[in-house]
Design a protein around this motif. Structure first.
Motif, PDB file in Angstrom:
ATOM      1  N   VAL A 141       0.849  -1.194   0.000  1.00 13.08           N
ATOM      2  CA  VAL A 141       0.000   0.000   0.000  1.00 13.08           C
ATOM      3  C   VAL A 141       0.884   1.243   0.000  1.00 13.08           C
ATOM      4  O   VAL A 141       1.768   1.372   0.842  1.00 13.08           O
ATOM      5  N   LYS A 143       1.031   5.373   0.190  1.00  8.58           N
ATOM      6  CA  LYS A 143       0.218   6.512   0.636  1.00  8.58           C
ATOM      7  C   LYS A 143       1.005   7.818   0.537  1.00  8.58           C
ATOM      8  O   LYS A 143       2.117   7.903   1.069  1.00  8.58           O
ATOM      9  N   VAL A 153      -4.204   7.076  -1.689  1.00  9.85           N
ATOM     10  CA  VAL A 153      -3.873   5.719  -1.255  1.00  9.85           C
ATOM     11  C   VAL A 153      -3.965   4.778  -2.448  1.00  9.85           C
ATOM     12  O   VAL A 153      -4.997   4.711  -3.109  1.00  9.85           O
ATOM     13  N   GLU A 185       3.201   0.763   3.117  1.00 14.07           N
ATOM     14  CA  GLU A 185       2.812  -0.055   4.268  1.00 14.07           C
ATOM     15  C   GLU A 185       2.271  -1.423   3.914  1.00 14.07           C
ATOM     16  O   GLU A 185       1.892  -1.714   2.777  1.00 14.07           O
ATOM     17  N   GLU A 186       2.258  -2.234   4.931  1.00 20.93           N
ATOM     18  CA  GLU A 186       1.784  -3.606   4.856  1.00 20.93           C
ATOM     19  C   GLU A 186       0.316  -3.624   4.434  1.00 20.93           C
ATOM     20  O   GLU A 186      -0.481  -2.811   4.900  1.00 20.93           O
ATOM     21  N   PHE A 187      -0.041  -4.572   3.576  1.00 17.93           N
ATOM     22  CA  PHE A 187      -1.429  -4.730   3.147  1.00 17.93           C
ATOM     23  C   PHE A 187      -2.163  -5.580   4.183  1.00 17.93           C
ATOM     24  O   PHE A 187      -1.764  -6.704   4.478  1.00 17.93           O
ATOM     25  N   LEU A 188      -3.211  -5.014   4.755  1.00  9.54           N
ATOM     26  CA  LEU A 188      -3.969  -5.737   5.783  1.00  9.54           C
ATOM     27  C   LEU A 188      -5.277  -6.243   5.192  1.00  9.54           C
ATOM     28  O   LEU A 188      -5.791  -5.673   4.232  1.00  9.54           O
ATOM     29  N   GLU A 192     -13.777  -3.774   7.459  1.00  7.51           N
ATOM     30  CA  GLU A 192     -13.468  -2.396   7.850  1.00  7.51           C
ATOM     31  C   GLU A 192     -14.619  -1.806   8.658  1.00  7.51           C
ATOM     32  O   GLU A 192     -15.783  -2.080   8.384  1.00  7.51           O
ATOM     33  N   LYS A 214     -16.928   1.944  -0.390  1.00  7.81           N
ATOM     34  CA  LYS A 214     -16.098   2.902  -1.138  1.00  7.81           C
ATOM     35  C   LYS A 214     -16.091   2.702  -2.643  1.00  7.81           C
ATOM     36  O   LYS A 214     -15.891   3.649  -3.387  1.00  7.81           O
ATOM     37  N   ILE A 282      -6.326   1.918  10.131  1.00  4.56           N
ATOM     38  CA  ILE A 282      -5.997   2.120   8.714  1.00  4.56           C
ATOM     39  C   ILE A 282      -5.719   3.601   8.497  1.00  4.56           C
ATOM     40  O   ILE A 282      -4.813   3.987   7.785  1.00  4.56           O
ATOM     41  N   GLU A 283      -6.552   4.436   9.099  1.00  6.09           N
ATOM     42  CA  GLU A 283      -6.344   5.880   8.959  1.00  6.09           C
ATOM     43  C   GLU A 283      -7.084   6.619  10.070  1.00  6.09           C
ATOM     44  O   GLU A 283      -8.044   6.119  10.633  1.00  6.09           O
TER      45      GLU A 283
HETATM   46  P1  AMP Z   1      -8.137   6.060   2.694  1.00  5.34           P
HETATM   47  O1  AMP Z   1      -8.144   6.896   1.441  1.00  5.34           O
HETATM   48  O2  AMP Z   1      -7.001   6.342   3.616  1.00  5.34           O
HETATM   49  O3  AMP Z   1      -9.495   6.014   3.334  1.00  5.34           O
HETATM   50  O4  AMP Z   1      -7.875   4.570   2.219  1.00  5.34           O
HETATM   51  C1  AMP Z   1      -8.708   4.028   1.266  1.00  5.34           C
HETATM   52  C2  AMP Z   1      -8.912   2.588   1.497  1.00  5.34           C
HETATM   53  O5  AMP Z   1      -7.717   1.888   1.218  1.00  5.34           O
HETATM   54  C3  AMP Z   1      -9.265   2.179   2.903  1.00  5.34           C
HETATM   55  O6  AMP Z   1     -10.616   2.342   3.206  1.00  5.34           O
HETATM   56  C4  AMP Z   1      -8.882   0.718   2.877  1.00  5.34           C
HETATM   57  O7  AMP Z   1      -9.907  -0.035   2.273  1.00  5.34           O
HETATM   58  C5  AMP Z   1      -7.688   0.707   1.965  1.00  5.34           C
HETATM   59  N1  AMP Z   1      -6.434   0.635   2.721  1.00  5.34           N
HETATM   60  C6  AMP Z   1      -5.711   1.641   3.241  1.00  5.34           C
HETATM   61  N2  AMP Z   1      -4.627   1.173   3.876  1.00  5.34           N
HETATM   62  C7  AMP Z   1      -4.665  -0.167   3.773  1.00  5.34           C
HETATM   63  C8  AMP Z   1      -3.822  -1.242   4.226  1.00  5.34           C
HETATM   64  N3  AMP Z   1      -2.705  -1.025   4.916  1.00  5.34           N
HETATM   65  N4  AMP Z   1      -4.182  -2.504   3.920  1.00  5.34           N
HETATM   66  C9  AMP Z   1      -5.295  -2.763   3.206  1.00  5.34           C
HETATM   67  N5  AMP Z   1      -6.123  -1.805   2.750  1.00  5.34           N
HETATM   68  C10 AMP Z   1      -5.811  -0.519   3.033  1.00  5.34           C
END
Ligand code: AMP
Ligand code: GLY
Length: 423
Positions: A141, A143, A153, A185-188, A192, A214, A282-283
């Motif tokens: 991932v 960012k 992201v 970063e690591e993919f989790l 959610e 989303k 995650i955020e």
């Molecule tokens: P965000 O724009 O920060 O809301 O991220 C968008 C989406 O990316 C999140 O809702 C997650 O579904 C996915 N995401 C972000 N970080 C990770 C992660 N480390 N591992 C897996 N999915 C992620």
């Protein structure tokens, strides 16, 4: 009492509608708001990022209380500027809003204070990032450090995809200075959950949990969007998970910000993933989520202004915050083509009795008519005793709302229903 809400989307409309339940409020101004809110607020054509003009407007109009809802003005210091003029605000100052404004900051905060999150590395040098990707586990991932309209992201399924994401952020600067630094970063994996929480830095009160959707298409296919619908509460967020999040994530985050001299006051948003190893962050967002707010606030039983003012005064601990023991579903109606290209200017019609259930995001008034003016046009929320009831009721309403080129997901809440069946 005169209240001002900074922002112009569905989230702000939901905040305004909830605030209006308080009879001590005589007028609400929306900056910039949108044409679809005109019945609920006075629309003021000042952009959410025009901090000087916002402050000027607040002073001249003797605003008694301001709610700053979007990330940009918070990160830019709108609350600092308003407070300097003696206007009480709901929302964090710039020092605290960095929790969303910089992913490098938030990742380092979590590491320093042992708050569970994905493993990561930070890069300011592109060659070093590309080199790291030669051996990083895939998927990975990428960012961008700063704000990027929710698009910063990238989940890369291959090494090549990861490298091209890094190049586009660090070399082509697709997100401008937001890509000067990046996090890899690591993919989790796991369900959610979004949890919004009121906090004044002393107490933290989580609101009812929710689930965003989303992707643009049914069954979570298609492009990422700002959010196509939400349900609350989120069935994955059980009492055990909630207790664990409070102990391992929410309170430690509030305390970490205090220790850093960045006390957070406002709504802190936790984007969580429930992994096999437990809940992980995650955020963080420094504000109400959109469209989470459109299901969370309709379930709030307590007066919103009272809670917000308690947060501002640092008295949240003495405020009882209650949520209805019901379910909510919000379906976003968008313009066909969103999140890419779409046409605008189509008339929106709906039966008057639905007005209370509609939160308008992308609409304008033209010749006395309401017309589409954005990708996400409006959200339609219904409450029900069960999740099934809420979903059915919101889709019933959706069917009565018309505009050309409308599209919406047909499966908002379907995943949550399945999760319930499997319990
Ligand atoms: P965000 O724009 O920060 O809301 O991220 C968008 C989406 O990316 C999140 O809702 C997650 O579904 C996915 N995401 C972000 N970080 C990770 C992660 N480390 N591992 C897996 N999915 C992620
Ligand atoms: N719904 C996610 C957000 O507000 O960022």
């Amino acid at each position: 009492m005169k209240v001002m809400v900074v922002g112009g989307g569905g989230r702000e409309h939901a905040i305004i509608k909830k605030l209006k339940e308080n009879n001590s409020i005589t007028e609400i101004f929306a900056l910039p708001g949108n044409g679809g809110m005109a019945k609920d607020a006075t629309i003021v054509p000042i952009g959410a990022k025009e901090i000087d003009k916002i402050v000027d407007f607040a002073v001249k109009n003797r605003i008694d209380y301001a709610v700053v809802a979007p990330d940009d003005p918070l990160v830019l210091g709108a609350v600092d500027a308003l407070e300097a003029e003696g206007i009480p605000c709901f929302g964090p100052n710039a020092k605290a809003a960095i929790i969303e404004g910089s992913k490098v900051f938030s990742k380092n905060l979590m590491k320093k204070y042992n708050i569970p999150t994905a493993e990561y590395a930070v890069f300011c040098d592109m060659e070093a990032a590309l080199n790291y990707l030669e051996s990083a586990p895939i998927p990975t991932v990428i960012k961008a450090d700063g704000l990027a309209l929710g698009k910063g992201v990238i989940i890369a399924q291959t090494r090549e995809e990861a490298k091209s994401a890094v190049r586009s952020m660090m070399e082509d600067k697709v997100f401008g200075a937001s890509g000067d630094n990046i996090v890899i970063e690591e993919f989790l994996t796991g369900p959610e959950v979004s949890v919004l929480a009121f906090t004044d830095g002393v107490s933290l009160v989580p609101m009812v949990s929710s689930m965003d959707h989303k992707r643009a298409g049914d069954n979570d296919t298609g492009l990422n969007t700002g959010g196509m619908g939400t349900i609350a509460p989120n069935p994955y967020y059980t009492k055990d998970v909630a207790d664990r999040c409070m102990k391992e994530i929410f309170i430690p985050t509030m305390e970490a910000m205090n220790k850093e001299g960045r006390t957070f006051s406002g709504c802190l948003y936790f984007g969580l993933m429930l992994t096999e190893k437990g809940p992980k962050v995650i955020e963080y967002n420094c504000r109400f989520g959109d469209p989470e707010t459109q299901v969370v606030l309709p379930l709030l039983e307590t007066d919103l202004l009272t809670v917000m003012q308690a947060v501002t005064k640092g008295e949240l601990g003495s405020c009882k915050v209650r949520f209805k023991d019901e379910n909510a579903c919000c379906v976003i109606m968008a313009s066909k083509g969103y999140p890419e290209k779409y046409d605008k200017g189509f008339e929106i019609t709906y039966p008057e009795e639905l007005a209370d259930s509609i939160f308008v995001a992308g609409a304008a008034e033209k010749d006395g008519k309401l017309v589409t003016a954005g990708g996400r046009v409006l959200g339609v929320t219904a409450i029900g005793a069960t999740l099934e009831d809420a979903i059915e009721a919101s889709y019933n309403k959706v069917e009565q709302i018309h505009f050309d080129n409308a599209f919406y997901r047909k499966d908002i809440g379907a995943r949550a229903l399945k999760a319930k069946e499997n319990k």
